[in-house]
Design a protein around this motif. Structure first.
Motif, mmCIF file in Angstrom:
data_model
loop_
_atom_site.group_PDB
_atom_site.id
_atom_site.type_symbol
_atom_site.label_atom_id
_atom_site.label_comp_id
_atom_site.label_asym_id
_atom_site.label_seq_id
_atom_site.Cartn_x
_atom_site.Cartn_y
_atom_site.Cartn_z
ATOM 1 N N ALA A 79 -14.303 -42.823 -1.885
ATOM 2 C CA ALA A 79 -14.190 -42.850 -3.348
ATOM 3 C C ALA A 79 -15.365 -42.166 -4.040
ATOM 4 O O ALA A 79 -15.169 -41.331 -4.929
ATOM 5 C CB ALA A 79 -14.050 -44.295 -3.828
ATOM 6 N N LEU A 80 -16.582 -42.510 -3.640
ATOM 7 C CA LEU A 80 -17.746 -41.927 -4.310
ATOM 8 C C LEU A 80 -17.830 -40.409 -4.145
ATOM 9 O O LEU A 80 -18.077 -39.702 -5.129
ATOM 10 C CB LEU A 80 -19.031 -42.598 -3.819
ATOM 11 C CG LEU A 80 -19.334 -43.985 -4.392
ATOM 12 C CD1 LEU A 80 -20.685 -44.482 -3.878
ATOM 13 C CD2 LEU A 80 -19.339 -43.973 -5.915
ATOM 14 N N PRO A 81 -17.629 -39.865 -2.932
ATOM 15 C CA PRO A 81 -17.650 -38.396 -2.831
ATOM 16 C C PRO A 81 -16.572 -37.720 -3.678
ATOM 17 O O PRO A 81 -16.827 -36.674 -4.286
ATOM 18 C CB PRO A 81 -17.419 -38.146 -1.336
ATOM 19 C CG PRO A 81 -17.935 -39.376 -0.667
ATOM 20 C CD PRO A 81 -17.592 -40.493 -1.596
ATOM 21 N N LEU A 82 -15.375 -38.308 -3.724
ATOM 22 C CA LEU A 82 -14.304 -37.711 -4.525
ATOM 23 C C LEU A 82 -14.593 -37.800 -6.023
ATOM 24 O O LEU A 82 -14.139 -36.959 -6.801
ATOM 25 C CB LEU A 82 -12.972 -38.392 -4.202
ATOM 26 C CG LEU A 82 -12.357 -38.087 -2.831
ATOM 27 C CD1 LEU A 82 -11.120 -38.929 -2.600
ATOM 28 C CD2 LEU A 82 -12.027 -36.603 -2.716
ATOM 29 N N ALA A 83 -15.333 -38.838 -6.403
ATOM 30 C CA ALA A 83 -15.639 -39.048 -7.827
ATOM 31 C C ALA A 83 -16.933 -38.380 -8.251
ATOM 32 O O ALA A 83 -17.406 -38.599 -9.368
ATOM 33 C CB ALA A 83 -15.700 -40.545 -8.128
ATOM 34 N N ARG A 84 -17.529 -37.569 -7.389
ATOM 35 C CA ARG A 84 -18.830 -36.973 -7.695
ATOM 36 C C ARG A 84 -18.854 -36.208 -9.021
ATOM 37 O O ARG A 84 -19.821 -36.335 -9.783
ATOM 38 C CB ARG A 84 -19.284 -36.057 -6.558
ATOM 39 C CG ARG A 84 -20.683 -35.499 -6.755
ATOM 40 C CD ARG A 84 -21.190 -34.814 -5.512
ATOM 41 N NE ARG A 84 -20.311 -33.722 -5.096
ATOM 42 C CZ ARG A 84 -20.510 -32.966 -4.023
ATOM 43 N NH1 ARG A 84 -21.551 -33.212 -3.238
ATOM 44 N NH2 ARG A 84 -19.681 -32.009 -3.716
ATOM 45 N N PRO A 85 -17.803 -35.415 -9.371
ATOM 46 C CA PRO A 85 -17.840 -34.749 -10.692
ATOM 47 C C PRO A 85 -17.954 -35.732 -11.857
ATOM 48 O O PRO A 85 -18.673 -35.481 -12.826
ATOM 49 C CB PRO A 85 -16.516 -33.981 -10.738
ATOM 50 C CG PRO A 85 -16.164 -33.754 -9.311
ATOM 51 C CD PRO A 85 -16.628 -34.987 -8.590
ATOM 52 N N GLY A 86 -17.246 -36.858 -11.752
ATOM 53 C CA GLY A 86 -17.337 -37.869 -12.799
ATOM 54 C C GLY A 86 -18.695 -38.519 -12.852
ATOM 55 O O GLY A 86 -19.209 -38.831 -13.936
ATOM 56 N N LEU A 87 -19.295 -38.735 -11.680
ATOM 57 C CA LEU A 87 -20.639 -39.306 -11.639
ATOM 58 C C LEU A 87 -21.649 -38.362 -12.266
ATOM 59 O O LEU A 87 -22.533 -38.794 -13.035
ATOM 60 C CB LEU A 87 -21.033 -39.607 -10.193
ATOM 61 C CG LEU A 87 -20.286 -40.760 -9.507
ATOM 62 C CD1 LEU A 87 -20.483 -40.702 -8.002
ATOM 63 C CD2 LEU A 87 -20.766 -42.105 -10.051
ATOM 64 N N LEU A 88 -21.533 -37.063 -11.969
ATOM 65 C CA LEU A 88 -22.438 -36.082 -12.567
ATOM 66 C C LEU A 88 -22.251 -36.015 -14.072
ATOM 67 O O LEU A 88 -23.222 -35.974 -14.839
ATOM 68 C CB LEU A 88 -22.206 -34.706 -11.939
ATOM 69 C CG LEU A 88 -22.695 -34.524 -10.497
ATOM 70 C CD1 LEU A 88 -22.259 -33.178 -9.949
ATOM 71 C CD2 LEU A 88 -24.216 -34.656 -10.434
ATOM 72 N N THR A 89 -20.988 -36.003 -14.499
ATOM 73 C CA THR A 89 -20.705 -35.968 -15.935
ATOM 74 C C THR A 89 -21.273 -37.193 -16.631
ATOM 75 O O THR A 89 -21.907 -37.096 -17.689
ATOM 76 C CB THR A 89 -19.192 -35.893 -16.180
ATOM 77 O OG1 THR A 89 -18.676 -34.697 -15.597
ATOM 78 C CG2 THR A 89 -18.870 -35.886 -17.676
ATOM 79 N N GLY A 90 -21.060 -38.365 -16.049
ATOM 80 C CA GLY A 90 -21.576 -39.596 -16.635
ATOM 81 C C GLY A 90 -23.090 -39.604 -16.707
ATOM 82 O O GLY A 90 -23.666 -40.039 -17.710
ATOM 83 N N ALA A 91 -23.737 -39.116 -15.640
ATOM 84 C CA ALA A 91 -25.199 -39.087 -15.632
ATOM 85 C C ALA A 91 -25.739 -38.154 -16.706
ATOM 86 O O ALA A 91 -26.679 -38.497 -17.431
ATOM 87 C CB ALA A 91 -25.708 -38.653 -14.253
ATOM 88 N N VAL A 92 -25.135 -36.968 -16.834
ATOM 89 C CA VAL A 92 -25.593 -36.003 -17.843
ATOM 90 C C VAL A 92 -25.370 -36.540 -19.248
ATOM 91 O O VAL A 92 -26.256 -36.474 -20.112
ATOM 92 C CB VAL A 92 -24.884 -34.648 -17.658
ATOM 93 C CG1 VAL A 92 -25.198 -33.709 -18.817
ATOM 94 C CG2 VAL A 92 -25.306 -33.995 -16.342
ATOM 95 N N LEU A 93 -24.174 -37.093 -19.495
ATOM 96 C CA LEU A 93 -23.873 -37.627 -20.825
ATOM 97 C C LEU A 93 -24.755 -38.824 -21.163
ATOM 98 O O LEU A 93 -25.238 -38.960 -22.293
ATOM 99 C CB LEU A 93 -22.403 -38.028 -20.908
ATOM 100 C CG LEU A 93 -21.383 -36.905 -21.075
ATOM 101 C CD1 LEU A 93 -19.970 -37.465 -21.097
ATOM 102 C CD2 LEU A 93 -21.650 -36.112 -22.347
ATOM 103 N N GLY A 94 -24.958 -39.712 -20.191
ATOM 104 C CA GLY A 94 -25.800 -40.879 -20.441
ATOM 105 C C GLY A 94 -27.229 -40.487 -20.758
ATOM 106 O O GLY A 94 -27.841 -41.030 -21.688
ATOM 107 N N PHE A 95 -27.765 -39.539 -19.998
ATOM 108 C CA PHE A 95 -29.127 -39.072 -20.233
ATOM 109 C C PHE A 95 -29.238 -38.421 -21.608
ATOM 110 O O PHE A 95 -30.142 -38.740 -22.394
ATOM 111 C CB PHE A 95 -29.518 -38.074 -19.143
ATOM 112 C CG PHE A 95 -30.973 -37.688 -19.161
ATOM 113 C CD1 PHE A 95 -31.897 -38.388 -18.407
ATOM 114 C CD2 PHE A 95 -31.426 -36.631 -19.939
ATOM 115 C CE1 PHE A 95 -33.246 -38.045 -18.417
ATOM 116 C CE2 PHE A 95 -32.766 -36.276 -19.961
ATOM 117 C CZ PHE A 95 -33.674 -36.975 -19.199
ATOM 118 N N ALA A 96 -28.307 -37.504 -21.918
ATOM 119 C CA ALA A 96 -28.367 -36.780 -23.190
ATOM 120 C C ALA A 96 -28.169 -37.709 -24.380
ATOM 121 O O ALA A 96 -28.849 -37.573 -25.408
ATOM 122 C CB ALA A 96 -27.304 -35.671 -23.208
#
Length: 228
Positions: free
Chosen positions: A142-159
């Motif tokens: 699940a986590l490897p497949l969801a990596r784009p969502g994790l990256l998006t969430g991290a970028v949005l949360g930081f910004a």
């Protein structure tokens, strides 16, 4: 200019520290929450999702006000702060972290939930046929497949944490070195009619916002290409 650089340095470092700590906590807490929202069949899960998404529509000052009450000396935050001899969590870096986590949560949870929902049941069913436990399937599939969502969430949360203003002003005030982040620094410069310095900080944050949007677009395009 040297004086300005020395003056704006602490707010920059404090903002980056706040955004980094908030993003890390949101990934640790938001990922299992997003997984539950994506997989659960509980009838009340959308009510939980609505609570998570509330900061998207709730005025920041409203959230900041209730956080100020909760974190103040007469609220639970006052009791917690009393454990180490303090009176309140409001107007502290810890209070800023709590407020930032709550305010930026939907920007992290929603992209990760969407990513978990996007790959469906088949990869997990395949993992189950290979006798993978649910926990193993979560980490290895699940986590490897969801990596784009994790990256998006991290970028949005930081910004989003970098740019927030209303909540941090309500619960943190304007204490140099402790709670004065970049958005509050701009407000301070405008209040004191220091237009040049306000322009410099605002322009830097506008450039940062543009870079975030561009990065999000490139990540989305790459994710689509990978799925094709």
């Amino acid at each position: 200019m040297t004086g300005f650089a020395a003056e704006i340095g602490p707010p920059i470092l404090l903002t980056l520290e706040l955004a980094a700590v908030t993003t890390l906590l949101l990934l640790l807490m938001g990922t299992p929450l997003a997984w539950w929202l994506a997989r659960s069949r509980a009838p009340w899960k959308e009510a939980v999702a609505a609570v998570v998404a509330l900061p998207l529509v709730l005025p920041p000052t409203v959230l900041g006000f209730y956080l100020l009450v909760l974190l103040g000396p007469d609220g639970p935050g006052g009791w917690i702060a009393g454990l180490w001899g303090a009176r309140t969590l409001a107007f502290t870096f810890g209070g800023l972290v709590i407020g930032s986590v709550l305010y930026s949560m939907p920007f992290v949870v929603q992209p990760i939930r969407n990513a978990f929902e996007a790959f469906g049941e088949r990869p997990l069913e395949a993992a189950a046929t290979l006798r993978a436990s649910p926990l193993d399937a979560f980490f290895s599939v699940a986590l490897p497949l969801a990596r784009p969502g994790l990256l998006t969430g991290a970028v949005l949360g930081f910004a989003h944490t970098v740019g927030e203003f209303g909540v941090v002003l309500m619960i943190g005030g304007n204490l140099p070195g402790s709670t004065k982040v970049l958005s509050v620094a701009i407000f301070d410069y405008v209040e004191t009619m220091q237009w040049g310095r306000a322009h410099a900080v605002a322009a830097g944050m506008a450039a940062f916002s543009f870079a975030v949007i561009l990065l999000m677009t490139l990540l989305e395009r790459r994710s689509r290409a990978a799925r094709a």
